[in-house]
Motif scaffolding. Structure first.
Motif, PDB file in Angstrom:
ATOM      1  N   VAL A 267       0.849  -1.195   0.000  1.00 37.35           N
ATOM      2  CA  VAL A 267       0.000   0.000   0.000  1.00 37.35           C
ATOM      3  C   VAL A 267       0.881   1.241   0.000  1.00 37.35           C
ATOM      4  O   VAL A 267       2.033   1.189   0.431  1.00 37.35           O
ATOM      5  N   ARG A 268       0.315   2.315  -0.515  1.00 38.97           N
ATOM      6  CA  ARG A 268       1.053   3.581  -0.582  1.00 38.97           C
ATOM      7  C   ARG A 268       0.160   4.732  -0.199  1.00 38.97           C
ATOM      8  O   ARG A 268      -1.052   4.691  -0.438  1.00 38.97           O
ATOM      9  N   LEU A 269       0.797   5.770   0.265  1.00 39.28           N
ATOM     10  CA  LEU A 269       0.082   7.021   0.527  1.00 39.28           C
ATOM     11  C   LEU A 269       0.917   8.165  -0.024  1.00 39.28           C
ATOM     12  O   LEU A 269       2.098   8.301   0.312  1.00 39.28           O
ATOM     13  N   LEU A 270       0.297   8.936  -0.900  1.00 39.49           N
ATOM     14  CA  LEU A 270       0.972  10.123  -1.446  1.00 39.49           C
ATOM     15  C   LEU A 270       0.264  11.358  -0.904  1.00 39.49           C
ATOM     16  O   LEU A 270      -0.930  11.552  -1.158  1.00 39.49           O
ATOM     17  N   PRO A 271       0.995  12.181  -0.152  1.00 41.12           N
ATOM     18  CA  PRO A 271       0.351  13.366   0.418  1.00 41.12           C
ATOM     19  C   PRO A 271      -0.122  14.323  -0.671  1.00 41.12           C
ATOM     20  O   PRO A 271       0.473  14.371  -1.762  1.00 41.12           O
ATOM     21  N   ALA A 272      -1.183  15.062  -0.377  1.00 44.61           N
ATOM     22  CA  ALA A 272      -1.728  16.026  -1.342  1.00 44.61           C
ATOM     23  C   ALA A 272      -0.603  16.904  -1.894  1.00 44.61           C
ATOM     24  O   ALA A 272       0.243  17.379  -1.136  1.00 44.61           O
ATOM     25  N   GLY A 273      -0.580  17.062  -3.205  1.00 46.80           N
ATOM     26  CA  GLY A 273       0.415  17.921  -3.843  1.00 46.80           C
ATOM     27  C   GLY A 273       1.714  17.204  -4.194  1.00 46.80           C
ATOM     28  O   GLY A 273       2.530  17.716  -4.948  1.00 46.80           O
ATOM     29  N   PHE A 274       1.901  15.991  -3.673  1.00 46.64           N
ATOM     30  CA  PHE A 274       3.147  15.254  -3.923  1.00 46.64           C
ATOM     31  C   PHE A 274       3.109  14.593  -5.301  1.00 46.64           C
ATOM     32  O   PHE A 274       2.087  14.063  -5.719  1.00 46.64           O
ATOM     33  N   GLU A 275       4.253  14.648  -5.969  1.00 46.70           N
ATOM     34  CA  GLU A 275       4.391  14.002  -7.271  1.00 46.70           C
ATOM     35  C   GLU A 275       5.616  13.105  -7.224  1.00 46.70           C
ATOM     36  O   GLU A 275       6.697  13.566  -6.849  1.00 46.70           O
ATOM     37  N   THR A 276       5.463  11.847  -7.596  1.00 46.94           N
ATOM     38  CA  THR A 276       6.629  10.946  -7.548  1.00 46.94           C
ATOM     39  C   THR A 276       7.524  11.218  -8.744  1.00 46.94           C
ATOM     40  O   THR A 276       7.082  11.719  -9.772  1.00 46.94           O
ATOM     41  N   ARG A 277       8.785  10.840  -8.582  1.00 45.89           N
ATOM     42  CA  ARG A 277       9.658  10.755  -9.751  1.00 45.89           C
ATOM     43  C   ARG A 277       9.311   9.479 -10.499  1.00 45.89           C
ATOM     44  O   ARG A 277       8.711   8.551  -9.943  1.00 45.89           O
ATOM     45  N   ALA A 323      -0.544  13.240  -6.538  1.00 45.94           N
ATOM     46  CA  ALA A 323      -1.715  13.296  -5.646  1.00 45.94           C
ATOM     47  C   ALA A 323      -2.297  14.699  -5.652  1.00 45.94           C
ATOM     48  O   ALA A 323      -1.574  15.674  -5.458  1.00 45.94           O
ATOM     49  N   ASP A 324      -3.584  14.802  -5.911  1.00 46.51           N
ATOM     50  CA  ASP A 324      -4.264  16.083  -5.722  1.00 46.51           C
ATOM     51  C   ASP A 324      -4.762  16.166  -4.276  1.00 46.51           C
ATOM     52  O   ASP A 324      -4.471  17.104  -3.559  1.00 46.51           O
ATOM     53  N   ARG A 325      -5.552  15.153  -3.895  1.00 53.40           N
ATOM     54  CA  ARG A 325      -5.884  14.982  -2.468  1.00 53.40           C
ATOM     55  C   ARG A 325      -5.210  13.701  -2.018  1.00 53.40           C
ATOM     56  O   ARG A 325      -5.099  12.756  -2.799  1.00 53.40           O
ATOM     57  N   ASP A 326      -4.748  13.643  -0.761  1.00 53.79           N
ATOM     58  CA  ASP A 326      -4.020  12.474  -0.210  1.00 53.79           C
ATOM     59  C   ASP A 326      -4.435  11.193  -0.928  1.00 53.79           C
ATOM     60  O   ASP A 326      -5.572  10.744  -0.767  1.00 53.79           O
ATOM     61  N   LEU A 327      -3.514  10.615  -1.680  1.00 54.39           N
ATOM     62  CA  LEU A 327      -3.859   9.493  -2.556  1.00 54.39           C
ATOM     63  C   LEU A 327      -3.393   8.184  -1.938  1.00 54.39           C
ATOM     64  O   LEU A 327      -2.195   8.000  -1.690  1.00 54.39           O
ATOM     65  N   ALA A 328      -4.333   7.288  -1.656  1.00 60.35           N
ATOM     66  CA  ALA A 328      -3.987   5.988  -1.051  1.00 60.35           C
ATOM     67  C   ALA A 328      -4.228   4.890  -2.079  1.00 60.35           C
ATOM     68  O   ALA A 328      -5.274   4.847  -2.731  1.00 60.35           O
ATOM     69  N   LEU A 329      -3.241   4.010  -2.224  1.00 63.89           N
ATOM     70  CA  LEU A 329      -3.300   2.943  -3.232  1.00 63.89           C
ATOM     71  C   LEU A 329      -2.981   1.597  -2.606  1.00 63.89           C
ATOM     72  O   LEU A 329      -2.093   1.498  -1.749  1.00 63.89           O
ATOM     73  N   PHE A 330      -3.698   0.583  -3.080  1.00 61.28           N
ATOM     74  CA  PHE A 330      -3.312  -0.806  -2.831  1.00 61.28           C
ATOM     75  C   PHE A 330      -2.768  -1.342  -4.153  1.00 61.28           C
ATOM     76  O   PHE A 330      -3.352  -1.062  -5.212  1.00 61.28           O
ATOM     77  N   GLY A 331      -1.690  -2.097  -4.113  1.00 63.34           N
ATOM     78  CA  GLY A 331      -1.150  -2.651  -5.360  1.00 63.34           C
ATOM     79  C   GLY A 331      -0.673  -4.071  -5.185  1.00 63.34           C
ATOM     80  O   GLY A 331      -0.230  -4.463  -4.097  1.00 63.34           O
ATOM     81  N   PHE A 332      -0.785  -4.854  -6.253  1.00 67.78           N
ATOM     82  CA  PHE A 332      -0.209  -6.202  -6.211  1.00 67.78           C
ATOM     83  C   PHE A 332       0.441  -6.539  -7.539  1.00 67.78           C
ATOM     84  O   PHE A 332       0.088  -5.976  -8.584  1.00 67.78           O
ATOM     85  N   SER A 333       1.416  -7.450  -7.471  1.00 62.61           N
ATOM     86  CA  SER A 333       2.177  -7.804  -8.669  1.00 62.61           C
ATOM     87  C   SER A 333       2.841  -9.160  -8.480  1.00 62.61           C
ATOM     88  O   SER A 333       2.740  -9.768  -7.413  1.00 62.61           O
ATOM     89  N   ASP A 334       3.571  -9.578  -9.519  1.00 58.23           N
ATOM     90  CA  ASP A 334       4.302 -10.852  -9.451  1.00 58.23           C
ATOM     91  C   ASP A 334       5.750 -10.643  -9.002  1.00 58.23           C
ATOM     92  O   ASP A 334       6.608 -11.488  -9.231  1.00 58.23           O
ATOM     93  N   ARG A 335       6.024  -9.535  -8.343  1.00 51.62           N
ATOM     94  CA  ARG A 335       7.400  -9.195  -7.991  1.00 51.62           C
ATOM     95  C   ARG A 335       8.138 -10.343  -7.292  1.00 51.62           C
ATOM     96  O   ARG A 335       9.271 -10.670  -7.641  1.00 51.62           O
ATOM     97  N   ILE A 336       7.481 -10.968  -6.321  1.00 53.34           N
ATOM     98  CA  ILE A 336       8.166 -12.026  -5.563  1.00 53.34           C
ATOM     99  C   ILE A 336       8.540 -13.206  -6.461  1.00 53.34           C
ATOM    100  O   ILE A 336       9.610 -13.801  -6.319  1.00 53.34           O
ATOM    101  N   ALA A 337       7.658 -13.535  -7.406  1.00 55.57           N
ATOM    102  CA  ALA A 337       7.968 -14.643  -8.322  1.00 55.57           C
ATOM    103  C   ALA A 337       9.186 -14.277  -9.173  1.00 55.57           C
ATOM    104  O   ALA A 337      10.096 -15.084  -9.371  1.00 55.57           O
TER     105      ALA A 337
END
Ligand code: 1HN
Length: 349
Positions: A267-277, A323-337
């Motif tokens: 899970v991730r949380l991006l605070p309002a106004g934050f932009e990832t690289r 994120a415009d407003r605090d953005l919360a995400l759940f994510g899943f992938s095959d990373r471990i495999a």
């Protein structure tokens, strides 16, 4: 064939034509597309809006019972992988509806599954006869080989996102499945038994994670209340990671690794106004927006994000989140495999 002299090309074609019925083909014609310098998957970045899928799912709910369907699910198929039922090259996802009073009968299979609750409160998944009572944005696992049935004793519809490693298991031709023959597995312990044993950074004093549940995967319920609180606290305590925001991975308490052998989840949380690289990774990923608003830029595709959206970030595509407003995400992938196979790679800009 540009590197092949003209005078040979007709003779080569004759050779190909003669060999093909014998199931023989020249590698030099396909080598560059088999072994690419970077990942060249055909999965696309797509987004589904929950209310839109929900309407179709409810219509299906009027027409077929969970029991008749075995699982009443609308598959989220990647348009770049038509006919595969995959949402990425290795993973499957669908939205499942269980109406009040319904049961989805007990079965087990080689495939690992996760459930991420999108709507509803109080339905359950039972794994080997142990119920997890599910609430919105909870993560529940049904690891490969374990009996599981679902039921909805609540008075509300229950809808969750299923994520399975179906294409991975198909790739290895390793699928087994069976039905229990009864709708509901006999209750073996009280609901959430394994939460009390393994879910709080504790384990039975006898010292084995196999005390009650299978050794490999003792815990199968990760409540929203807990993961969201951790993210919120983290956001108050540290600066967001430039590429990820505040991010926490769900772990298997038996070994500190990914939740299941083929699927990683975080899970991730991006605070309002934050932009990832921007960042690329080889694990094609599926995300659910659990709160806030923002934008996902996936290569050239821009998705406006709202709560309930489900979107795909294919392998090696360039992802930037805003994120415009605090953005919360759940994510899943095959990373471990991929990590186990020594294939996982990421780059950060
Ligand atoms: C399955 O077992 C479930 O148990 C949902 O809810 C979706 C899709 C393919 C194969 C098995 C479930 C599934 C599935």
């Amino acid at each position: 064939m540009s590197h092949i002299p003209n005078e040979s090309s007709e003779l080569l074609q004759d050779l190909y034509d003669e060999m093909a019925p014998k199931d023989l083909y020249p590698l030099w014609e396909v080598l560059a597309s088999l072994v690419t310098p970077t990942p060249q998957g055909s999965a696309e970045s797509v987004r589904w809006s929950f209310p839109e899928v929900r309407d179709y799912l409810l219509r299906a709910g009027d027409l077929i019972s969970a029991k008749d369907a075995e699982r009443r699910v609308l598959i989220l198929e990647n348009p770049g992988l038509k006919g595969s039922s995959g949402i990425t090259s290795s993973l499957y996802a669908g939205l499942q509806l269980i109406l009040p009073g319904e049961v989805a009968p007990c079965h087990r299979h080689s495939q690992c599954a996760l459930r991420f609750v999108m709507e509803g409160d109080g339905a359950f998944t039972a794994v080997d006869g142990e119920k997890a009572i599910m609430h919105k944005y909870d993560l529940v696992l049904t690891p490969g080989g374990q009996w599981h049935d679902h039921g909805n004793p609540s008075d509300q519809n229950m809808i969750w996102l299923d994520g399975l490693d179906i294409p991975t298991v198909r790739h290895f031709d390793a699928s087994f499945a069976e039905k229990l023959g009864e709708d509901v597995h006999p209750e073996t312990v009280e609901a959430d038994d394994s939460m009390w044993r393994y879910g709080r950074n504790l384990r039975p004093f006898r010292g084995s994670s196999a005390d009650r549940r299978p050794e490999g995967v003792p815990l199968f319920h990760y409540p929203y209340k807990e993961w969201r609180e951790s993210l919120n606290e983290l956001a108050g305590a540290e600066k967001p990671d430039p590429h990820l925001g505040h991010a926490l991975e769900f772990i298997n308490p038996a070994d500190g690794g990914a939740v299941m052998p083929t699927i990683s989840a975080h899970v991730r949380l991006l605070p309002a106004g934050f932009e990832t690289r921007a960042r690329r990774s080889t694990d094609g990923s599926v995300y659910v927006v659990t709160g806030g608003t923002g934008v996902a830029l996936v290569d050239e595709v821009e998705h406006k994000l709202e709560e309930g959206d489900i979107f795909v970030v294919p392998s090696w595509s360039r992802l930037q989140l805003k994120a415009d407003r605090d953005l919360a995400l759940f994510g899943f992938s095959d990373r471990i495999a991929q990590e186990k196979l020594n294939l996982y790679r990421e780059i950060k800009e």
